[in-house]
Design an enzyme around this catalytic site. Structure first.
Site, PDB file in Angstrom:
ATOM      1  N   ARG A  68     -22.355  -5.079 -20.950  1.00 23.00           N
ATOM      2  CA  ARG A  68     -23.343  -5.906 -21.711  1.00 23.00           C
ATOM      3  C   ARG A  68     -22.194  -6.879 -22.320  1.00 23.00           C
ATOM      4  NH1 ARG A  68     -27.058  -2.237 -24.883  1.00 23.00           N
ATOM      5  NH2 ARG A  68     -25.231  -1.150 -25.178  1.00 23.00           N
ATOM      6  N   HIS A 132     -26.987  11.247 -11.478  1.00 20.40           N
ATOM      7  CA  HIS A 132     -28.055  12.132 -11.894  1.00 20.40           C
ATOM      8  C   HIS A 132     -29.302  11.402 -11.710  1.00 20.40           C
ATOM      9  CE1 HIS A 132     -30.489  15.069 -13.975  1.00 20.40           C
ATOM     10  NE2 HIS A 132     -30.731  14.416 -15.073  1.00 20.40           N
ATOM     11  N   GLU A 221     -29.710  23.426 -17.628  1.00 22.76           N
ATOM     12  CA  GLU A 221     -29.053  22.738 -19.092  1.00 22.76           C
ATOM     13  C   GLU A 221     -30.316  23.441 -20.191  1.00 22.76           C
ATOM     14  OE1 GLU A 221     -28.617  19.026 -18.085  1.00 22.76           O
ATOM     15  OE2 GLU A 221     -30.845  18.138 -18.720  1.00 22.76           O
TER      16      GLU A 221
END
Length: 491
Positions: A68, A132, A221
């Protein structure tokens, strides 16, 4: 946007949950060549972003980082890491339009904003990569139909991805192609080349699906990988201190005990971990683990149910929208626990002492690993995926606790994992409160006295440990990794 998984019919859901194939080494004979000569732009320069980028560059790919504008102007950590490692850095507007593959390696909660920013800038026919699949599966992000969407998910923290590559090896990896976004049929070729560029093909690659990766990753997890270690740490520490153990010694026994115990798990599964105990201690650990499994099974099943239904994700995303109020409160409360604030023990604890005085901890590991695995498999996830998301990653998480207790674990894991960890541990600690009052001398903090052992009972317990499905699939997968490591070193 609708949760993608919930838009599928039951047959489609089961097909995607059950997608898992161990890929042969010769399927990666072309290495990273499919991406050579193409521009790969990584968005995000955290642990995965930086270390995957280093590996991919060393594999001959053209890597740059899109950050960014404010991150560049303010020379934030992401800009410093990328520039200090000699990478080209630019804004989204400068780099994305030329990219053949845009790899989004930002935190889960930033994915929607990132994708909405980069998607209009991506050229026709480009590819978008994830490590992911939460944004695709749980958020239900809609990607332009001309864009190919792939995933390469190393089953290790980013630092391990780099260290294993430098050793000439890699880490086990899941790859997938989003079935809604493969317009040219090149998704698998892109994913294979990306996995090879990170070194994953040298450790074993599972062809999976976005759905299977997300649902199994969240389950692992939340329960055994983080939630069980946190709940176990707090319960065991409080029990030891209540029984008169020096808090400093108790803290060290637990902080470094998980790492020591799970190192045996890494080398030889639950079988080897249990074999480190004396015969009387093994029988006791087995009995405790069976009790724990019976008590905790409904909690593990609830987490799996909430993950499958999308209930977990919707709750967490609501907390995102509320400035992480729950997450930050739980994090602060964890930091104030007696375990986290206990003094450090300056004395030495021998390796075997961790086993001999940690029978309950071993029982917790065994129960948690088996329950997570069994619950995933019962939900349609294939055994290989369930193994990687339970037993395989546990030593890596235990290592973070050995560094700086629960604080370090929660800093290293993703915010998604941390949120799920707190949900589990806050439910598990009171659930096991009564069980903790039934412990005997030798279960924790002292060694079990040597005594007579019934041969038939020992035989049956050994057989039960070795014949569990996770031990069977684990032996096979660890064998693949060992064989591949030998080949990689020889080559």
């Amino acid at each position: 946007m609708a949760n993608y998984f919930n838009t599928l019919n039951l047959r489609q859901q089961l097909a995607q949950l059950g997608k898992c194939r161990f890929m042969a080494r010769d399927e990666f004979a072309d290495g990273a060549s499919y991406l050579q000569g193409k521009k790969v732009v990584i968005v995000g320069c955290g642990a995965q972003g930086l270390n995957q980028g280093l590996n991919m560059r060393d594999s001959g790919l053209d890597i740059s980082y899109a950050l960014r504008k404010e991150a560049i102007a303010e020379k934030r950590a992401s800009w410093r890491k990328a520039t200090e490692n000699g990478f080209k850095v630019g804004t989204y507007e400068e780099l994305i339009p030329q990219a053949d593959l845009v790899v989004n390696l930002t935190p889960d909660k930033q994915h929607s904003d990132v994708v909405r920013s980069v998607q209009p800038l991506m050229k026709d026919g480009a590819a978008l990569g994830y490590s992911h699949g939460f944004n695709i599966v749980e958020v239900g992000e809609q990607i332009r139909k001309d864009i190919t969407v792939v995933m390469v998910a190393p089953k290790c923290p980013g630092t391990e991805v780099r260290e294993e590559y430098k050793r000439g090896f890699g880490v086990p990896t899941l790859i997938a192609v989003h079935p809604e976004n493969d317009p040219k049929g090149e998704g698998m070729a892109i994913a294979k080349a990306w996995a090879a560029a990170t070194g994953g093909h040298r450790a074993g690659v599972l062809e999976s699906s976005f759905v299977a990766e997300v649902k199994s990753d969240l389950m692992g997890e939340q329960t055994i990988l983080c939630g069980m270690l946190q709940a176990g740490s707090l319960l065991c520490f409080d029990k030891l201190v209540a029984e008169g153990t020096d808090p400093a010694y108790a803290e060290k026994l637990i902080q470094f005990g998980w790492e020591t115990i799970t190192e045996a798990l890494k080398q030889g599964g639950i079988t080897l971990m249990m074999d480190r105990l004396s015969n009387p201690a093994k029988l006791r650990a087995y009995a405790l683990s069976e009790q724990l499994k019976e008590i905790m099974a409904p909690l593990f099943q609830k987490h799996m149910d909430d993950i499958i239904s999308g209930e977990f994700s919707s709750g967490m995303m609501a907390d995102w929208a509320n400035d992480d109020k729950k997450l930050l409160t739980w994090r602060e409360e964890t930091g104030k626990t007696a375990f986290e604030t206990a003094p450090q023990y300056e004395g030495k604890i021998g390796e075997q002492e961790y086993f001999d005085k940690g029978v309950l901890m071993i029982a917790m590991v065994k129960a948690g690993v088996e329950l997570a695995f069994e619950t995933m498999v019962a939900s349609g996830i294939i055994e290989e995926s369930a193994y990687y998301e339970s037993l395989h990653e546990l030593p890596l998480i235990a290592n973070t606790i050995a560094r700086k207790r629960l604080y370090e674990m929660n800093v290293v894991i993703s915010d998604t994992a941390e949120y799920g960890n707190y949900l589990f541990s806050y439910a598990c600690v009171p659930l096991l409160k009564e069980f903790m009052t039934t412990l005997q001398t030798g279960d924790l903090g002292t060694a079990i006295a040597e005594g007579a052992v019934d041969n038939a009972q020992l035989r049956d317990v050994n057989e039960a440990i070795r014949s569990h499905a996770i031990e069977q699939v684990g032996k096979k997968l660890r064998g693949y990794m060992t064989d591949m490591k030998r080949i990689a070193v020889a080559g």
